[in-house]
Design a protein around this motif. Sequence first.
Motif, PDB file in Angstrom:
ATOM      1  N   CYS A  90      58.289  92.541  15.409  1.00  0.00           N
ATOM      2  CA  CYS A  90      59.342  93.471  15.830  1.00  0.00           C
ATOM      3  C   CYS A  90      59.862  94.319  14.681  1.00  0.00           C
ATOM      4  O   CYS A  90      60.089  93.838  13.574  1.00  0.00           O
ATOM      5  CB  CYS A  90      60.514  92.704  16.440  1.00  0.00           C
ATOM      6  SG  CYS A  90      61.927  93.763  16.853  1.00  0.00           S
ATOM      7  N   ILE A  91      60.061  95.603  15.000  1.00  0.00           N
ATOM      8  CA  ILE A  91      60.802  96.517  14.146  1.00  0.00           C
ATOM      9  C   ILE A  91      62.011  96.987  14.951  1.00  0.00           C
ATOM     10  O   ILE A  91      61.863  97.401  16.100  1.00  0.00           O
ATOM     11  CB  ILE A  91      59.959  97.737  13.739  1.00  0.00           C
ATOM     12  CG1 ILE A  91      58.781  97.303  12.865  1.00  0.00           C
ATOM     13  CG2 ILE A  91      60.807  98.765  13.010  1.00  0.00           C
ATOM     14  CD1 ILE A  91      57.836  98.437  12.527  1.00  0.00           C
TER      15      ILE A  91
ATOM     16  N   ARG B 297      64.031  90.923   9.298  1.00  0.00           N
ATOM     17  CA  ARG B 297      65.071  89.901   9.329  1.00  0.00           C
ATOM     18  C   ARG B 297      64.629  88.666   8.553  1.00  0.00           C
ATOM     19  O   ARG B 297      63.447  88.349   8.491  1.00  0.00           O
ATOM     20  CB  ARG B 297      65.382  89.497  10.772  1.00  0.00           C
ATOM     21  CG  ARG B 297      65.986  90.597  11.631  1.00  0.00           C
ATOM     22  CD  ARG B 297      67.406  90.956  11.194  1.00  0.00           C
ATOM     23  NE  ARG B 297      68.294  89.800  11.226  1.00  0.00           N
ATOM     24  CZ  ARG B 297      68.898  89.363  12.331  1.00  0.00           C
ATOM     25  NH1 ARG B 297      68.702  89.970  13.492  1.00  0.00           N
ATOM     26  NH2 ARG B 297      69.710  88.323  12.281  1.00  0.00           N
ATOM     27  N   ARG B 298      65.611  87.948   7.974  1.00  0.00           N
ATOM     28  CA  ARG B 298      65.320  86.698   7.279  1.00  0.00           C
ATOM     29  C   ARG B 298      65.532  85.514   8.224  1.00  0.00           C
ATOM     30  O   ARG B 298      66.234  85.614   9.224  1.00  0.00           O
ATOM     31  CB  ARG B 298      66.194  86.560   6.032  1.00  0.00           C
ATOM     32  CG  ARG B 298      65.803  87.560   4.940  1.00  0.00           C
ATOM     33  CD  ARG B 298      66.519  87.300   3.636  1.00  0.00           C
ATOM     34  NE  ARG B 298      66.008  88.168   2.584  1.00  0.00           N
ATOM     35  CZ  ARG B 298      66.440  89.407   2.361  1.00  0.00           C
ATOM     36  NH1 ARG B 298      67.417  89.901   3.097  1.00  0.00           N
ATOM     37  NH2 ARG B 298      65.911  90.143   1.396  1.00  0.00           N
ATOM     38  N   TYR B 299      64.919  84.390   7.845  1.00  0.00           N
ATOM     39  CA  TYR B 299      64.911  83.203   8.702  1.00  0.00           C
ATOM     40  C   TYR B 299      65.677  82.061   8.071  1.00  0.00           C
ATOM     41  O   TYR B 299      65.690  81.884   6.851  1.00  0.00           O
ATOM     42  CB  TYR B 299      63.464  82.753   8.955  1.00  0.00           C
ATOM     43  CG  TYR B 299      62.721  83.613   9.949  1.00  0.00           C
ATOM     44  CD1 TYR B 299      62.611  83.223  11.285  1.00  0.00           C
ATOM     45  CD2 TYR B 299      62.131  84.812   9.563  1.00  0.00           C
ATOM     46  CE1 TYR B 299      61.941  84.006  12.200  1.00  0.00           C
ATOM     47  CE2 TYR B 299      61.458  85.610  10.479  1.00  0.00           C
ATOM     48  CZ  TYR B 299      61.364  85.196  11.799  1.00  0.00           C
ATOM     49  OH  TYR B 299      60.712  85.978  12.705  1.00  0.00           O
ATOM     50  N   GLU B 300      66.272  81.231   8.946  1.00  0.00           N
ATOM     51  CA  GLU B 300      66.882  79.977   8.540  1.00  0.00           C
ATOM     52  C   GLU B 300      65.850  78.864   8.678  1.00  0.00           C
ATOM     53  O   GLU B 300      64.800  79.034   9.305  1.00  0.00           O
ATOM     54  CB  GLU B 300      68.112  79.682   9.396  1.00  0.00           C
ATOM     55  CG  GLU B 300      69.215  80.726   9.265  1.00  0.00           C
ATOM     56  CD  GLU B 300      69.739  80.851   7.842  1.00  0.00           C
ATOM     57  OE1 GLU B 300      70.341  79.876   7.343  1.00  0.00           O
ATOM     58  OE2 GLU B 300      69.529  81.923   7.224  1.00  0.00           O
TER      59      GLU B 300
ATOM     60  N   ALA C 119      55.314  92.133   3.049  1.00  0.00           N
ATOM     61  CA  ALA C 119      54.871  90.883   2.425  1.00  0.00           C
ATOM     62  C   ALA C 119      55.222  89.697   3.313  1.00  0.00           C
ATOM     63  O   ALA C 119      54.431  88.757   3.461  1.00  0.00           O
ATOM     64  CB  ALA C 119      55.518  90.735   1.050  1.00  0.00           C
ATOM     65  N   GLN C 120      56.416  89.732   3.923  1.00  0.00           N
ATOM     66  CA  GLN C 120      56.822  88.647   4.818  1.00  0.00           C
ATOM     67  C   GLN C 120      55.901  88.588   6.033  1.00  0.00           C
ATOM     68  O   GLN C 120      55.447  87.509   6.438  1.00  0.00           O
ATOM     69  CB  GLN C 120      58.270  88.835   5.275  1.00  0.00           C
ATOM     70  CG  GLN C 120      58.692  87.841   6.353  1.00  0.00           C
ATOM     71  CD  GLN C 120      60.186  87.782   6.565  1.00  0.00           C
ATOM     72  OE1 GLN C 120      60.922  87.278   5.719  1.00  0.00           O
ATOM     73  NE2 GLN C 120      60.662  88.281   7.706  1.00  0.00           N
TER      74      GLN C 120
ATOM     75  N   HIS D  54      75.241  88.433   4.533  1.00  0.00           N
ATOM     76  CA  HIS D  54      74.866  89.613   3.749  1.00  0.00           C
ATOM     77  C   HIS D  54      73.357  89.727   3.550  1.00  0.00           C
ATOM     78  O   HIS D  54      72.838  90.830   3.324  1.00  0.00           O
ATOM     79  CB  HIS D  54      75.575  89.593   2.385  1.00  0.00           C
ATOM     80  CG  HIS D  54      75.094  88.497   1.467  1.00  0.00           C
ATOM     81  ND1 HIS D  54      74.049  88.666   0.587  1.00  0.00           N
ATOM     82  CD2 HIS D  54      75.522  87.215   1.316  1.00  0.00           C
ATOM     83  CE1 HIS D  54      73.839  87.533  -0.069  1.00  0.00           C
ATOM     84  NE2 HIS D  54      74.725  86.640   0.354  1.00  0.00           N
ATOM     85  N   ALA D  55      72.629  88.602   3.653  1.00  0.00           N
ATOM     86  CA  ALA D  55      71.188  88.629   3.420  1.00  0.00           C
ATOM     87  C   ALA D  55      70.390  88.597   4.718  1.00  0.00           C
ATOM     88  O   ALA D  55      69.193  88.313   4.706  1.00  0.00           O
ATOM     89  CB  ALA D  55      70.784  87.445   2.537  1.00  0.00           C
ATOM     90  N   ALA D  56      71.028  88.924   5.844  1.00  0.00           N
ATOM     91  CA  ALA D  56      70.363  88.803   7.146  1.00  0.00           C
ATOM     92  C   ALA D  56      69.188  89.764   7.297  1.00  0.00           C
ATOM     93  O   ALA D  56      68.159  89.412   7.874  1.00  0.00           O
ATOM     94  CB  ALA D  56      71.370  89.039   8.266  1.00  0.00           C
ATOM     95  N   SER D  57      69.341  90.971   6.780  1.00  0.00           N
ATOM     96  CA  SER D  57      68.332  92.003   6.991  1.00  0.00           C
ATOM     97  C   SER D  57      67.515  92.273   5.737  1.00  0.00           C
ATOM     98  O   SER D  57      68.007  92.153   4.609  1.00  0.00           O
ATOM     99  CB  SER D  57      68.994  93.305   7.449  1.00  0.00           C
ATOM    100  OG  SER D  57      69.646  93.126   8.686  1.00  0.00           O
TER     101      SER D  57
END
Length: 258
Positions: free
Chosen positions: A225-226, A172-175, A198-199, A186-189
């Motif tokens: 988490c996965i 998941r991406r972060y704010e 890498a993240q 659209h870029a949430a995952s």
Amino acid sequence: MNIIDLNCDIGEDYGAYRLLTEQEERMLMQHVSSVNIACGFHAGDPKTMRRTVRLALEHDVAIGAHPGLADLHGFGRRELQVSAEDVYELVLYQLGALMAVAKAEGGIVRHVKPHGALYNMAARNEHLAEAIVKAVYKVDDQLILYGLADSQLIRAAKQRGLAYASEVFADRRYEQDGSLTPRTHHAASITDVNEATAQVLQIITTGKVTTRTGQFLPLQANTICIHGDNGAAVQFARLLSQQLKEAGWVIRGKGVRL
């Protein structure tokens, strides 16, 4: 020694509906150190809970309860109007159910991780966070609470004196405020395992994550988490655990007090 816990949400079947095959669940458990088992409200049922507990014991993986909102149709991902008292009671109920199943199979529940909308709501709302922590603490003050890093859940656990694990997400991406990018975006995952790895490595080695908008955000990680409902969850877990080990990290969750 660099140690990190790799956890996976699992056991999220219900009735005739299967999210993962038993073979896929077995393969997942070969690469993670702890699992969060659905307790019947957002997903899961008695048969699924029992089967998943057995698999976790077979693979020597730490067992955790994954309580969610009472929302089977929405898979627990819709934010519902609930009071702190509602949340306290639903966590008590679901935690008790999984603890009974685990005990009957010769195992124990070691941690609790709220699911979906409940997790995100409690990450922001101190009253809901306190209700979850109170329920966990009252049932067993030796349990570990898994919560979003630097969230109200972690703050509530600290205040209560409950052991906790600051959780980060591989997929998941972060704010910039530390929240997860909403799934409606659209870029949430993150679907590429190399980008996800890498993240994770950036977070656990530098204590920072690059947000969706390209800024750096301080972030502590005790567990990664996965999501088990990711279509490529098995491949994701295998490659991520392999690359973490190659980078010198030991994947371990069972018995860790944080």
